[in-house]
Design an enzyme around this catalytic site. Sequence first.
Site, PDB file in Angstrom:
ATOM      1  N   GLY A  71       0.811  -1.210   0.000  1.00 19.63           N
ATOM      2  CA  GLY A  71       0.000   0.000   0.000  1.00 19.63           C
ATOM      3  C   GLY A  71       0.846   1.262   0.000  1.00 19.63           C
ATOM      4  O   GLY A  71       0.522   2.244  -0.680  1.00 19.63           O
ATOM      5  N   HIS A 201      -1.966  -7.857   2.554  1.00 21.60           N
ATOM      6  CA  HIS A 201      -1.892  -8.363   3.936  1.00 21.60           C
ATOM      7  C   HIS A 201      -3.024  -7.878   4.824  1.00 21.60           C
ATOM      8  O   HIS A 201      -3.151  -8.302   5.976  1.00 21.60           O
ATOM      9  CB  HIS A 201      -0.519  -8.063   4.565  1.00 21.60           C
ATOM     10  CG  HIS A 201      -0.275  -6.643   4.959  1.00 21.60           C
ATOM     11  ND1 HIS A 201      -0.330  -6.231   6.268  1.00 21.60           N
ATOM     12  CD2 HIS A 201       0.047  -5.549   4.241  1.00 21.60           C
ATOM     13  CE1 HIS A 201      -0.034  -4.923   6.331  1.00 21.60           C
ATOM     14  NE2 HIS A 201       0.199  -4.502   5.116  1.00 21.60           N
ATOM     15  N   CYS A 325       1.763   1.833  12.169  1.00 21.24           N
ATOM     16  CA  CYS A 325       2.919   2.509  11.582  1.00 21.24           C
ATOM     17  C   CYS A 325       3.378   3.667  12.458  1.00 21.24           C
ATOM     18  O   CYS A 325       4.551   3.994  12.502  1.00 21.24           O
ATOM     19  CB  CYS A 325       2.571   3.036  10.209  1.00 21.24           C
ATOM     20  SG  CYS A 325       1.696   1.837   9.238  1.00 21.24           S
TER      21      CYS A 325
HETATM   22  N1  PLP Z   1      -2.923   2.956   3.715  1.00 22.66           N
HETATM   23  C1  PLP Z   1      -3.677   2.552   4.743  1.00 22.66           C
HETATM   24  C2  PLP Z   1      -5.031   3.148   4.941  1.00 22.66           C
HETATM   25  C3  PLP Z   1      -3.187   1.575   5.618  1.00 22.66           C
HETATM   26  O1  PLP Z   1      -3.940   1.178   6.657  1.00 22.66           O
HETATM   27  C4  PLP Z   1      -1.895   1.039   5.408  1.00 22.66           C
HETATM   28  C5  PLP Z   1      -1.313   0.044   6.358  1.00 22.66           C
HETATM   29  O2  PLP Z   1      -1.583   0.059   7.526  1.00 22.66           O
HETATM   30  C6  PLP Z   1      -1.161   1.487   4.297  1.00 22.66           C
HETATM   31  C7  PLP Z   1      -1.703   2.452   3.478  1.00 22.66           C
HETATM   32  C8  PLP Z   1       0.205   0.940   4.006  1.00 22.66           C
HETATM   33  O3  PLP Z   1       0.103  -0.336   3.421  1.00 22.66           O
HETATM   34  P1  PLP Z   1       1.355  -1.340   3.443  1.00 22.66           P
HETATM   35  O4  PLP Z   1       1.474  -1.842   4.834  1.00 22.66           O
HETATM   36  O5  PLP Z   1       0.963  -2.422   2.478  1.00 22.66           O
HETATM   37  O6  PLP Z   1       2.533  -0.568   2.965  1.00 22.66           O
END
Ligand code: PLP
Length: 397
Positions: A71, A201, A325
């Site tokens: 993402g 995931h 994150c």
């Molecule tokens: N965007 C949203 C709304 C998310 O919840 C996340 C992950 O928590 C991401 C982007 C990032 O995705 P990735 O973990 O695949 O990089």
Amino acid sequence: MDKIYFDHAATTPVDPRVLEKMLPYFTQNFGNPNSQHSFGRQTVSAVDDARDAIAACIGAKPSEIYFTSGGTEADNWALRGAAYALAGRGKHLIVSAVEHPAMIATAKELAKKGFEVTFAEVDEYGTVDLAKLERAIRPDTTFVGVMTANNEVGTIQPVGEIAALCKAKGCVFFTDAVQAAGAIPLRVKDIGADMLSFSAHKFYGPKGIGALYIRSGLKIEKLITGGHQERNMRGGTTNVPAVVGMAEALRIASENLEENAAYVASLRDRFIRRVQKEIPYVRCNGHPAHRLPANANFSFRYIEGESLLFSLDLKGIAVSSGSACSSGSLEPSHVLLAMGLPEGLAHGSIRFSFGKDNTPEQVDYAVDALKEIVVKLRALSPLFPKELKNEVFPKEE
Ligand code: PLP
């Protein structure tokens, strides 16, 4: 009771059916899909089939699906790719104030590179204010990014209306559907989005694989340069097992969408009802109706979210304070602050996100544990006014 996992918005376990589909592509069918020989031909057809299946799940054409490392890369690509491709027309970008850091941090970087960024305001539920968004769009606005559903509080945005607004104003509309894919119905043509991102995931697929939908005809710049993979738009050897796994995971999620959504929503509602009834001085964050079926986010007044998280972890219950994150940072959630929560309440917030393998018994066990922990932490908290009763079964605030 075994360990309880209530953090499915952070990541999900890989479905055994998905793993089974992936396994042959690590060992027997390991060819590079770019190779000209039979080993390559074997995997190229697996990648093509996966692209077809994924496109069908979101109502796109296979040629509109570009595989990414997840993402974050898809979000970065959409925003940077459109910003630079359209810089000759204008350098004003809009992203909502409640986007994932993959968008917010990228927008802030672009602001250092000569772009102007507006963070679109949200209301108390975290919903983007359409009238304010319309006023924020200028003749030099080229890009608007609003997520389909929020990762912290679960609020679902009126993305169809935002897409229509952007079309009328002549700017590109991108939606981060990382939390929405596999959880709620998602058809790119119904939304009217020019670009949309998702990540395997979050729907019982493997980590490190995602995709960006780019409407055919839309030209954006590349983010990753290299070989000719992904129709010359994204260099790098294709992660074949992960692509195959993502397609299978999305197929399973889409097939069982209504049933799964109803089940996790029943767990969420049981949890919310009990917490609101049995724990005093709490606030349920996010939109009461337009929210993801699996998400419940609560602020527990007079308590630090981290203390609550660690106490629950000691009892074997996994939850999240803010987004995974940004956890580890002591900053209060930018999402809750944008919704107007005072810092204290934002600090005391916890996200519970349920999954298809959770049970009502686990929900009840967690609420009972939570009640006990909240009473203990408030007794220790210098923030908790002595005159307030820290009852276990009190009336609602
Ligand atoms: N965007 C949203 C709304 C998310 O919840 C996340 C992950 O928590 C991401 C982007 C990032 O995705 P990735 O973990 O695949 O990089």
